[in-house]
Design a protein around this motif. Structure first.
Motif, PDB file in Angstrom:
ATOM      1  N   LEU A   1       0.831  -1.208   0.000  1.00  0.00           N
ATOM      2  CA  LEU A   1       0.000   0.000   0.000  1.00  0.00           C
ATOM      3  C   LEU A   1       0.863   1.255   0.000  1.00  0.00           C
ATOM      4  CD1 LEU A   1      -2.796  -1.015   2.545  1.00  0.00           C
ATOM      5  CD2 LEU A   1      -3.114  -0.631   0.089  1.00  0.00           C
ATOM      6  N   SER A   2       1.906   1.249   0.798  1.00  0.00           N
ATOM      7  CA  SER A   2       2.802   2.410   0.856  1.00  0.00           C
ATOM      8  C   SER A   2       3.540   2.596  -0.463  1.00  0.00           C
ATOM      9  CB  SER A   2       3.800   2.239   2.000  1.00  0.00           C
ATOM     10  OG  SER A   2       4.670   3.343   2.081  1.00  0.00           O
ATOM     11  N   ASP A   3       4.067   1.507  -0.999  1.00  0.00           N
ATOM     12  CA  ASP A   3       4.824   1.590  -2.257  1.00  0.00           C
ATOM     13  C   ASP A   3       3.943   2.034  -3.423  1.00  0.00           C
ATOM     14  OD1 ASP A   3       7.068   0.714  -0.902  1.00  0.00           O
ATOM     15  OD2 ASP A   3       6.939  -1.349  -1.639  1.00  0.00           O
ATOM     16  N   GLN A   4       2.665   1.677  -3.387  1.00  0.00           N
ATOM     17  CA  GLN A   4       1.774   1.928  -4.517  1.00  0.00           C
ATOM     18  C   GLN A   4       0.910   3.175  -4.338  1.00  0.00           C
ATOM     19  OE1 GLN A   4      -0.161  -1.901  -4.482  1.00  0.00           O
ATOM     20  NE2 GLN A   4       1.470  -2.896  -5.656  1.00  0.00           N
ATOM     21  N   ARG A   5       1.063   3.874  -3.230  1.00  0.00           N
ATOM     22  CA  ARG A   5       0.318   5.102  -3.026  1.00  0.00           C
ATOM     23  C   ARG A   5       0.852   6.191  -3.958  1.00  0.00           C
ATOM     24  NH1 ARG A   5      -4.610   6.783  -1.245  1.00  0.00           N
ATOM     25  NH2 ARG A   5      -4.542   8.723  -0.047  1.00  0.00           N
ATOM     26  N   PRO A   6      -0.001   6.787  -4.797  1.00  0.00           N
ATOM     27  CA  PRO A   6       0.479   7.816  -5.720  1.00  0.00           C
ATOM     28  C   PRO A   6       1.131   8.984  -4.974  1.00  0.00           C
ATOM     29  CG  PRO A   6      -1.687   7.067  -6.381  1.00  0.00           C
ATOM     30  CD  PRO A   6      -1.418   6.454  -5.038  1.00  0.00           C
ATOM     31  N   PRO A   7       2.251   9.490  -5.465  1.00  0.00           N
ATOM     32  CA  PRO A   7       2.986  10.538  -4.742  1.00  0.00           C
ATOM     33  C   PRO A   7       2.236  11.857  -4.626  1.00  0.00           C
ATOM     34  CG  PRO A   7       3.950  10.137  -6.909  1.00  0.00           C
ATOM     35  CD  PRO A   7       2.967   9.055  -6.671  1.00  0.00           C
ATOM     36  N   ASP A   8       1.248  12.071  -5.495  1.00  0.00           N
ATOM     37  CA  ASP A   8       0.497  13.323  -5.434  1.00  0.00           C
ATOM     38  C   ASP A   8      -0.653  13.271  -4.431  1.00  0.00           C
ATOM     39  OD1 ASP A   8      -0.647  11.408  -7.223  1.00  0.00           O
ATOM     40  OD2 ASP A   8      -2.043  12.955  -7.928  1.00  0.00           O
ATOM     41  N   LEU A   9      -0.874  12.112  -3.799  1.00  0.00           N
ATOM     42  CA  LEU A   9      -1.921  11.975  -2.793  1.00  0.00           C
ATOM     43  C   LEU A   9      -1.317  12.010  -1.395  1.00  0.00           C
ATOM     44  CD1 LEU A   9      -4.174   9.137  -4.287  1.00  0.00           C
ATOM     45  CD2 LEU A   9      -4.537  11.615  -4.375  1.00  0.00           C
ATOM     46  N   PRO A  10      -2.078  12.444  -0.402  1.00  0.00           N
ATOM     47  CA  PRO A  10      -1.572  12.417   0.973  1.00  0.00           C
ATOM     48  C   PRO A  10      -1.373  10.983   1.429  1.00  0.00           C
ATOM     49  CG  PRO A  10      -3.903  12.976   0.952  1.00  0.00           C
ATOM     50  CD  PRO A  10      -3.454  12.989  -0.478  1.00  0.00           C
ATOM     51  N   PRO A  11      -0.625  10.771   2.508  1.00  0.00           N
ATOM     52  CA  PRO A  11      -0.453   9.406   3.015  1.00  0.00           C
ATOM     53  C   PRO A  11      -1.799   8.729   3.263  1.00  0.00           C
ATOM     54  CG  PRO A  11       1.061  10.893   4.120  1.00  0.00           C
ATOM     55  CD  PRO A  11       0.151  11.751   3.301  1.00  0.00           C
ATOM     56  N   LEU A  12      -1.826   7.438   3.014  1.00  0.00           N
ATOM     57  CA  LEU A  12      -3.041   6.648   3.201  1.00  0.00           C
ATOM     58  C   LEU A  12      -3.228   6.363   4.688  1.00  0.00           C
ATOM     59  CD1 LEU A  12      -5.300   4.984   1.728  1.00  0.00           C
ATOM     60  CD2 LEU A  12      -3.673   3.074   1.697  1.00  0.00           C
ATOM     61  N   ASN A  13      -4.400   6.674   5.214  1.00  0.00           N
ATOM     62  CA  ASN A  13      -4.712   6.372   6.612  1.00  0.00           C
ATOM     63  C   ASN A  13      -5.021   4.886   6.753  1.00  0.00           C
ATOM     64  OD1 ASN A  13      -4.830   9.184   7.767  1.00  0.00           O
ATOM     65  ND2 ASN A  13      -6.377   9.380   6.165  1.00  0.00           N
ATOM     66  N   VAL A  14      -4.388   4.225   7.708  1.00  0.00           N
ATOM     67  CA  VAL A  14      -4.631   2.794   7.870  1.00  0.00           C
ATOM     68  C   VAL A  14      -4.887   2.440   9.329  1.00  0.00           C
ATOM     69  CG1 VAL A  14      -3.224   2.196   5.848  1.00  0.00           C
ATOM     70  CG2 VAL A  14      -2.182   2.175   8.122  1.00  0.00           C
ATOM     71  N   CYS A  15      -5.682   1.384   9.485  1.00  0.00           N
ATOM     72  CA  CYS A  15      -5.906   0.766  10.786  1.00  0.00           C
ATOM     73  C   CYS A  15      -5.462  -0.687  10.717  1.00  0.00           C
ATOM     74  CB  CYS A  15      -7.374   0.816  11.185  1.00  0.00           C
ATOM     75  SG  CYS A  15      -8.014   2.470  11.520  1.00  0.00           S
ATOM     76  N   ILE A  16      -4.946  -1.171  11.803  1.00  0.00           N
ATOM     77  CA  ILE A  16      -4.609  -2.589  11.915  1.00  0.00           C
ATOM     78  C   ILE A  16      -5.857  -3.348  12.343  1.00  0.00           C
ATOM     79  CG2 ILE A  16      -3.285  -4.299  13.208  1.00  0.00           C
ATOM     80  CD1 ILE A  16      -1.083  -2.170  13.497  1.00  0.00           C
ATOM     81  N   GLN A  17      -6.195  -4.400  11.602  1.00  0.00           N
ATOM     82  CA  GLN A  17      -7.342  -5.216  11.992  1.00  0.00           C
ATOM     83  C   GLN A  17      -6.912  -6.228  13.041  1.00  0.00           C
ATOM     84  OE1 GLN A  17      -9.575  -7.075   8.842  1.00  0.00           O
ATOM     85  NE2 GLN A  17     -10.880  -8.220  10.254  1.00  0.00           N
TER      86      GLN A  17
END
Length: 231
Positions: free
Chosen positions: A109-125
């Motif tokens: 998810l981190s590697d594939q997040r587009p650089p023009d978007l803010p960091p992806l918010n994630v929760c651990i399940q």
């Protein structure tokens, strides 16, 4: 005929009453409308009634809705099981992912997040009740996975998510929710970005709020029963 807007008012009143009973504030709770299997028109109706956060489980269906409703101000949450071969479209289209359960998924998810978007918010399940049929890490595994996720450049770790065993009694549900809240509080001592406990659904939102939920994931109480044959 009861409308989606009427349902949202009813759920909002439940949240208001639950927070009052728990000595909390209604504005501390995010109502996440679970719109899986529901058409874009239903999302539009809920958005018109004031909701901004929507949760989806099924990737292709979700992307179609996200693209058709791109003109609306919506925060899209992915709340379904996530396989490694599906991480790229999730990283590209969503604002939140609630179901991170292993480092491989987080890294992709981190590697594939587009650089023009803010960091992806994630929760651990968290698989809080150790059910074999459910995804998620054990409470003992949370700390190590959290440490690893916080080192990934394009993710922001926001907290924990759980789906407890629905066949438990109310007191057992409360204990499950309480355990996730305690784990979140422990993480907050190490990680400044932790502020989210995603737990509670249509049938148990009051118990979840009493035990510390900050996001409740509500589908049926807003949209009615789901038609899985429509997928």
């Amino acid at each position: 005929m009861i409308s989606i807007a009427d349902n949202i008012k009813s759920v909002s009143l439940r949240i208001q009453n639950a927070t009052k009973s728990a000595g909390r504030k209604p504005e501390d709770i995010t109502l996440l409308a679970v719109s899986k299997t529901k058409p874009a028109d239903a999302v539009r109706a809920a958005h018109s009634a004031g909701l901004r956060d929507f949760g989806e489980n099924y990737l292709q269906e979700a992307i179609e809705k996200i693209e058709s409703l791109s003109y609306l101000s919506i925060r899209w949450h992915f709340i379904g099981p996530l396989q490694s071969n599906k991480t790229r479209p999730v990283a590209e289209h969503f604002d939140w992912v609630h179901t991170v359960d292993r480092l491989k998924i987080a890294t992709r998810l981190s590697d594939q997040r587009p650089p023009d978007l803010p960091p992806l918010n994630v929760c651990i399940q968290v698989n809080v009740d150790s059910e074999e049929s459910k995804s998620g890490v054990t409470l003992k595994e949370v700390d190590a996975l959290a440490d690893a996720i916080t080192k990934l450049p394009h993710l922001t770790l926001r907290g924990l998510m759980c789906i407890p065993d629905p066949d438990q009694s109310d007191s057992e549900l409360a204990e499950s929710f309480k355990a996730v809240t305690r784990a979140t509080q422990a993480l907050q001592k190490k990680h400044k970005t932790i502020d989210t406990i995603s737990m509670g659904m249509s049938q148990d939102l009051e118990i979840a709020i009493a035990e510390g939920a900050t996001i409740v994931r509500i589908g049926t109480a807003i949209f009615g029963k789901r038609d899985y044959s429509a997928r």
